[in-house]
Design a protein around this motif. Structure first.
Motif, short mmCIF file in Angstrom:
data_model
loop_
_atom_site.label_atom_id
_atom_site.label_comp_id
_atom_site.label_asym_id
_atom_site.label_seq_id
_atom_site.Cartn_x
_atom_site.Cartn_y
_atom_site.Cartn_z
N SER A 1 86.92 6.34 67.81
CA SER A 1 87.97 7.34 68.05
C SER A 1 89.37 6.81 67.78
O SER A 1 90.33 7.57 67.78
CB SER A 1 87.88 7.83 69.51
OG SER A 1 88.14 6.76 70.41
N VAL A 2 89.50 5.49 67.58
CA VAL A 2 90.83 4.90 67.38
C VAL A 2 90.94 4.30 65.97
O VAL A 2 91.67 3.33 65.75
CB VAL A 2 91.12 3.81 68.44
CG1 VAL A 2 91.37 4.44 69.79
CG2 VAL A 2 89.98 2.80 68.52
N ALA B 1 85.86 -3.78 76.58
CA ALA B 1 85.88 -2.50 75.88
C ALA B 1 85.60 -2.77 74.41
O ALA B 1 86.06 -3.76 73.86
CB ALA B 1 87.23 -1.81 76.04
N TYR B 2 84.84 -1.87 73.79
CA TYR B 2 84.44 -2.09 72.41
C TYR B 2 84.80 -0.87 71.55
O TYR B 2 84.22 0.19 71.74
CB TYR B 2 82.93 -2.35 72.34
CG TYR B 2 82.44 -3.29 73.41
CD1 TYR B 2 83.05 -4.52 73.62
CD2 TYR B 2 81.38 -2.93 74.24
CE1 TYR B 2 82.61 -5.39 74.62
CE2 TYR B 2 80.92 -3.79 75.23
CZ TYR B 2 81.55 -5.01 75.40
OH TYR B 2 81.12 -5.85 76.40
N PRO B 3 85.78 -1.03 70.65
CA PRO B 3 86.50 -2.28 70.37
C PRO B 3 87.62 -2.53 71.39
O PRO B 3 88.09 -1.61 72.05
CB PRO B 3 87.10 -2.04 68.98
CG PRO B 3 87.34 -0.57 68.95
CD PRO B 3 86.21 0.05 69.74
N ALA C 1 92.06 -2.34 76.07
CA ALA C 1 90.91 -1.52 75.75
C ALA C 1 91.31 -0.51 74.68
O ALA C 1 92.50 -0.21 74.50
CB ALA C 1 90.41 -0.80 77.00
N TYR C 2 90.33 0.05 73.98
CA TYR C 2 90.66 0.97 72.89
C TYR C 2 91.40 2.21 73.38
O TYR C 2 92.20 2.80 72.65
CB TYR C 2 89.40 1.37 72.12
CG TYR C 2 88.35 2.10 72.92
CD1 TYR C 2 88.41 3.47 73.14
CD2 TYR C 2 87.26 1.41 73.47
CE1 TYR C 2 87.45 4.14 73.86
CE2 TYR C 2 86.29 2.07 74.20
CZ TYR C 2 86.38 3.43 74.39
OH TYR C 2 85.42 4.09 75.12
N SER C 3 91.20 2.59 74.64
CA SER C 3 91.93 3.74 75.17
C SER C 3 93.41 3.44 75.39
O SER C 3 94.21 4.36 75.59
CB SER C 3 91.30 4.21 76.48
OG SER C 3 91.30 3.16 77.45
#
Length: 442
Positions: free
Chosen positions: A287-288, A344-346, A361-363
């Motif tokens: 999503s990123v 977190a991945y990624p 984290a990706y968020s």
């Protein structure tokens, strides 16, 4: 005797409740880490399922929240009989499980208190042997346990405890753990930590290594500082069991596509290096993609290094490049240290001069329009290191405050009642004396 029995039950309730709250909270700090520990426990079971990560994560949430809620209700005296039964059954199961772990030794650490407190398998089993009879005492006298809240009031701590632990878990999953008890913390000078660990290992190796020599059919052990003369024949080198079981704390050993070690090059670079981490690209969130692409492009324009760091093979890396359009170079490393470095991945780990200056984290990746400003901040040595937000703890802090106030109210009422009874007894005694004096005068 009855008073003593109730006092013992109350003390047992307090110990069991506090242990459950602490255990649930410390595991909830890192729900992904707890899921990894559950995967180790249930590896034979997960071998027959295709969704082991999702199932382990769900069990992690249930375990963390369940332990905390049980402890919170026991401390408050809410739902006493139900909670006492659940606590006793839970302790029976955990005692059996830890007994099996003590014998079979499938894992070195139970993870009872997350990464905050490491217990050996023997210590864990002994802890449960203490808590099991205490939980039975709570069950035996559950109906007589005092409660801090009335039936009309107990919904307040119930909602705060339940909502607070769920919110805490979700936020620690979406972002990185609030408290990082693992080795790769923000602010750590990784290059110095690795050198210090290697030096410590070398000293331990010299002290624990012995050399076995033989002479006239007799074998002796000698230290490196006191080797025998040439009349002795060398037999073998003997290392201690502790040295053989040594596991490095900082297992940072990335290699490039040709197998060339990159650790020294990354850690000695005075500039900024960004590492995009994922044990497996197939399991990484896509999503990123735009944010990652912008980070890689802008990093190159500023002279920063940008790498993908994974345990994936060539086929999986090629699939990730095709799906995301990634053009940045890839490094490979064992999955265990990658999972230790980031949850977190990624995830993103940033180095500057061998020091970890950021983890995300990706968020929490900067938006496309924020990437330039973020990267410039990374290059500024005077910019403060990031700190996590404590908003996720507010509901739990409010629950703790309500519990403390209820506890103080309980003892205030008990003190008031005690003083009232003493006054009544004193008044009755005086009245009896007065009546006796009046009777004598008559």
């Amino acid at each position: 005797m009855i008073h003593l029995r109730h006092t013992i039950a109350e003390c047992a309730r307090l110990i069991v409740g506090l242990t459950f709250v602490a255990s649930g909270l410390l595991k909830a700090v890192d729900p992904v880490g707890t899921a990894l520990k559950i995967t180790e426990y249930l590896a034979p079971v997960f071998a027959f399922t295709g969704h082991s990560h999702s199932l382990a994560l769900a069990l992690s949430f249930v375990l963390c929240a369940g332990e905390f809620i049980l402890g919170a209700f026991l401390l408050a005296g809410s739902y006493r009989r139900v909670c006492a039964r659940f606590a006793f059954v839970f302790m029976i199961l955990m005692t059996l499980v830890t007994g099996y772990i003590l014998i079979a030794d499938p894992v070195s650490d139970c993870g009872c208190f997350g990464d905050a407190l490491h217990l050996t398998n023997l210590q864990t089993f002994l802890k449960n042997l203490v808590l099991l009879p205490l939980s039975y005492l709570v069950l035996r006298d559950a109906s007589a346990l005092r409660h801090l809240f009335s039936l009309r009031e107990r919904w307040v701590p119930t909602i705060l405890a339940l909502g607070g632990i769920i919110f805490f878990l979700v936020e620690n999953y979406r972002h990185l753990p609030l408290f990082d008890f693992r080795p790769y913390t923000v602010g750590l000078k990784l290059d110095e930590a690795i050198i210090a660990e290697e030096e410590q290992f070398q000293r331990a190796a010299l002290q624990s290594t012995s050399y076995i020599y033989e002479k006239a059919g007799e074998q002796r052990s000698f230290s490196p500082e006191a080797l025998p003369d040439s009349s002795w024949t060398f037999v073998r080198v003997q290392d201690s069991l502790a040295l053989k079981a040594f596991k490095p704390k900082y297992d940072f050993a990335p290699v490039d596509s040709l197998g060339y070690p990159m650790a020294e090059e990354l850690l000695t670079d005075p500039g900024v290096t960004l590492l995009l981490l994922a044990p497996s690209w197939d399991a990484a969130n896509q999503s990123v993609i735009d944010e990652v692409g912008e980070l890689a492009t802008q990093a190159a324009s500023l002279g920063y290094r940008f790498y993908g760091l994974t345990a994936s093979g060539a086929e999986e890396i090629a699939r990730w490049r095709y799906q995301t359009g990634a053009t940045y170079p890839m490094l490979q490393m064992d999955p265990t240290p990658i999972r230790t470095m980031i949850r977190a991945y990624p995830g993103l780990l940033v180095l500057r001069g061998g020091q970890i200056i950021d983890k995300r984290a990706y968020s929490d990746f900067p938006k496309v329009e924020e990437v330039t400003a973020y990267l410039k901040e990374l290059g500024d040595p005077k910019h403060p290191l990031p700190t996590p937000s404590y908003v996720r703890t507010y509901p739990l802090l409010l629950w703790a405050l309500v519990l403390v106030l209820a506890f103080l109210r309980f003892w205030a009422r008990k003190l008031h009642l005690t003083l009232y009874l003493k006054r009544r007894i004193h008044y009755s005694h005086i009245k009896e004396i007065d009546n006796e004096k009046e009777h004598r005068r008559r």
